[in-house]
Write a protein that holds these residues in place. Structure first.
Motif, PDB file in Angstrom:
ATOM      1  N   GLU A 136      36.870  85.609  22.526  1.00  0.00           N
ATOM      2  CA  GLU A 136      36.382  86.634  21.598  1.00  0.00           C
ATOM      3  C   GLU A 136      36.664  86.195  20.166  1.00  0.00           C
ATOM      4  OE1 GLU A 136      38.167  90.395  22.389  1.00  0.00           O
ATOM      5  OE2 GLU A 136      37.221  90.647  24.356  1.00  0.00           O
ATOM      6  N   SER A 156      36.250  88.120  16.427  1.00  0.00           N
ATOM      7  CA  SER A 156      35.944  89.425  15.858  1.00  0.00           C
ATOM      8  C   SER A 156      35.133  89.310  14.572  1.00  0.00           C
ATOM      9  CB  SER A 156      37.246  90.188  15.554  1.00  0.00           C
ATOM     10  OG  SER A 156      37.935  89.553  14.486  1.00  0.00           O
ATOM     11  N   GLU A 157      34.585  90.446  14.150  1.00  0.00           N
ATOM     12  CA  GLU A 157      33.846  90.489  12.892  1.00  0.00           C
ATOM     13  C   GLU A 157      34.770  90.165  11.722  1.00  0.00           C
ATOM     14  OE1 GLU A 157      30.998  90.354  10.410  1.00  0.00           O
ATOM     15  OE2 GLU A 157      30.507  90.916  12.486  1.00  0.00           O
ATOM     16  N   THR A 161      37.451  88.187  11.717  1.00  0.00           N
ATOM     17  CA  THR A 161      37.682  86.748  11.695  1.00  0.00           C
ATOM     18  C   THR A 161      36.444  85.995  11.231  1.00  0.00           C
ATOM     19  OG1 THR A 161      39.401  86.851  13.394  1.00  0.00           O
ATOM     20  CG2 THR A 161      38.264  84.752  13.130  1.00  0.00           C
ATOM     21  N   ALA A 162      35.273  86.419  11.693  1.00  0.00           N
ATOM     22  CA  ALA A 162      34.030  85.776  11.256  1.00  0.00           C
ATOM     23  C   ALA A 162      33.896  85.838   9.744  1.00  0.00           C
ATOM     24  CB  ALA A 162      32.832  86.430  11.940  1.00  0.00           C
ATOM     25  N   GLN A 198      29.264  84.657  13.270  1.00  0.00           N
ATOM     26  CA  GLN A 198      29.248  86.096  13.484  1.00  0.00           C
ATOM     27  C   GLN A 198      30.188  86.441  14.635  1.00  0.00           C
ATOM     28  OE1 GLN A 198      25.221  87.601  13.937  1.00  0.00           O
ATOM     29  NE2 GLN A 198      24.412  85.988  12.604  1.00  0.00           N
ATOM     30  N   ALA A 199      30.536  87.727  14.716  1.00  0.00           N
ATOM     31  CA  ALA A 199      31.361  88.182  15.834  1.00  0.00           C
ATOM     32  C   ALA A 199      30.657  87.867  17.148  1.00  0.00           C
ATOM     33  CB  ALA A 199      31.606  89.679  15.715  1.00  0.00           C
ATOM     34  N   CYS A 200      31.408  87.419  18.133  1.00  0.00           N
ATOM     35  CA  CYS A 200      30.817  87.079  19.423  1.00  0.00           C
ATOM     36  C   CYS A 200      31.901  87.036  20.490  1.00  0.00           C
ATOM     37  CB  CYS A 200      30.088  85.734  19.354  1.00  0.00           C
ATOM     38  SG  CYS A 200      31.116  84.367  18.754  1.00  0.00           S
ATOM     39  N   SER A 201      31.481  87.069  21.723  1.00  0.00           N
ATOM     40  CA  SER A 201      32.397  86.951  22.853  1.00  0.00           C
ATOM     41  C   SER A 201      31.606  86.444  24.045  1.00  0.00           C
ATOM     42  CB  SER A 201      33.052  88.299  23.178  1.00  0.00           C
ATOM     43  OG  SER A 201      32.072  89.239  23.583  1.00  0.00           O
TER      44      SER A 201
END
Length: 348
Positions: free
Chosen positions: A235, A237-238, A240-241, A278-281
């Motif tokens: 994961e 997060s937004e 961190t992105a 971008q945020a991703c998981s």
């Protein structure tokens, strides 16, 4: 590319069996990936190598006490499970011993209550390769509490000493439970050191990658390109992105703490072809070896790894195989401590 290119002689006595008294007490080998220059110092000197505007990216996964010892319900024969991946509905992927005797339909029991009834039951639902099994658990209460009561910390097989304090196999910032092994580069940090770096102007960001089966599975191929990595959940997060985007825009460096953080960052970068983050998981089986072009990671803090391992190949992709082999040769000659509880290396 032959796997043997990443082999080196490692005396067994250099494999660290226990953590140091002080988390920050290890040695630090630094490698300039541009010039190949190697220097030797102590871990606290890392403060000299990170600058205001840089971003340290830490993997905040938390190791679960995933090693369970029990018995077969029908014969009483001893068994062992190492939980690797939660699949939902009380089902897990696990490594099983002795795998040959744990066939589909076998019932396993763990622990006992005051009446002698098992606290935890497991049923083998499917058989995989290399001793892996799909198991379904039945229990009363809260599963994590039962694991805390019945399970042991899943130390790597090359560590023979018993760990007195479970928390020494956790980073001080571990939050999200799910790993079968610790992101060991982060074990060197204390809360105080991280706070000092922040006061210096260094950013701190977190990603999550739950370390799974790949950590325990040796390479069984002759050429690097044949190897297939086991997938692990990650994961980003937004928050961190956004930190990554801002760091890159002002010319700061992205410093991955550990190969798991590096793999998470590069997995995220591969999802966006326009150069954004971008945020991703999701699940990643990214395999980084020489020839790979890093998209986000500029520098890497890591420990010293097993010969012919995927992790030696990853660091070789960042710094060059010849430079890494030279650094490892010096580390062996100077008797650095290797692997999970060992010394640190900064590639910058």
């Amino acid at each position: 590319m032959n796997v043997d290119l990443f082999d080196f002689e490692l005396p067994e006595e250099l494999i660290a069996q226990t953590p140091l008294v002080e988390r920050t007490g290890s040695r630090l080998l630094t490698l300039d990936k541009r010039t190949g220059e190697i220097q030797h110092g102590t871990f606290l000197e890392i403060e000299q190598y990170v600058q205001p505007g840089d971003l340290l990216v830490l993997n905040d996964t938390r190791v679960i006490p995933a090693r369970l010892f029990g018995m077969k319900s029908d014969t009483g024969a001893k068994v062992e499970l190492l939980l690797l991946k939660a699949l939902g509905d009380n089902r897990w992927e696990a490594l099983a011993k002795p795998a040959k005797r744990l066939r589909t339909g076998t019932e396993l029991v763990f622990g006992a209550d005051e009446a002698g009834e098992p606290l935890l039951r497991a049923f083998i639902e499917a058989e995989g390769e290399h001793g892996s099994r799909i198991v379904r658990f039945e229990y009363e209460g809260i599963f994590q509490e039962l694991l805390d009561r019945l399970g042991e910390m899943p130390l790597p097989p090359y560590i023979k000493e018993k760990l007195d304090d479970r928390e020494r196999y956790q980073t001080v910032y571990a939050r999200h439970e799910g790993s079968a092994a610790a992101p060991t580069a982060g074990l060197h940090f204390t809360t105080e050191l991280l706070e000092r770096l922040q006061r210096k102007g260094v950013g701190i960001a977190y990603v999550t990658l739950h370390v799974g089966l790949g950590t325990f599975r040796p390479m069984s191929v002759d050429t690097v390109e044949e190897h297939v990595m086991h997938s692990e959940y990650f994961e980003l997060s937004e928050t961190t992105a956004q930190q990554i985007v801002e760091t890159k825009s002002r010319g700061g460096r992205i410093i991955a703490v550990g190969t798991t953080s590096a793999r998470t960052l590069e997995s995220a970068a591969s999802l966006f072809t326009d150069g954004t983050v971008q945020a991703c998981s999701g699940w990643t089986d990214i395999f980084i070896y020489p020839g790979y072009s890093f998209k986000l990671v500029d520098s890497l803090l890591t420990n010293f790894h097993l010969p012919k391992s995927t992790l030696v190949m990853l660091v070789s992709a960042l710094a060059g195989r010849d430079a890494i082999m030279q650094a490892y040769q010096e580390a062996v000659a100077l008797r650095y401590r290797f692997f999970s509880f060992g010394d640190a290396m900064l590639i910058y």
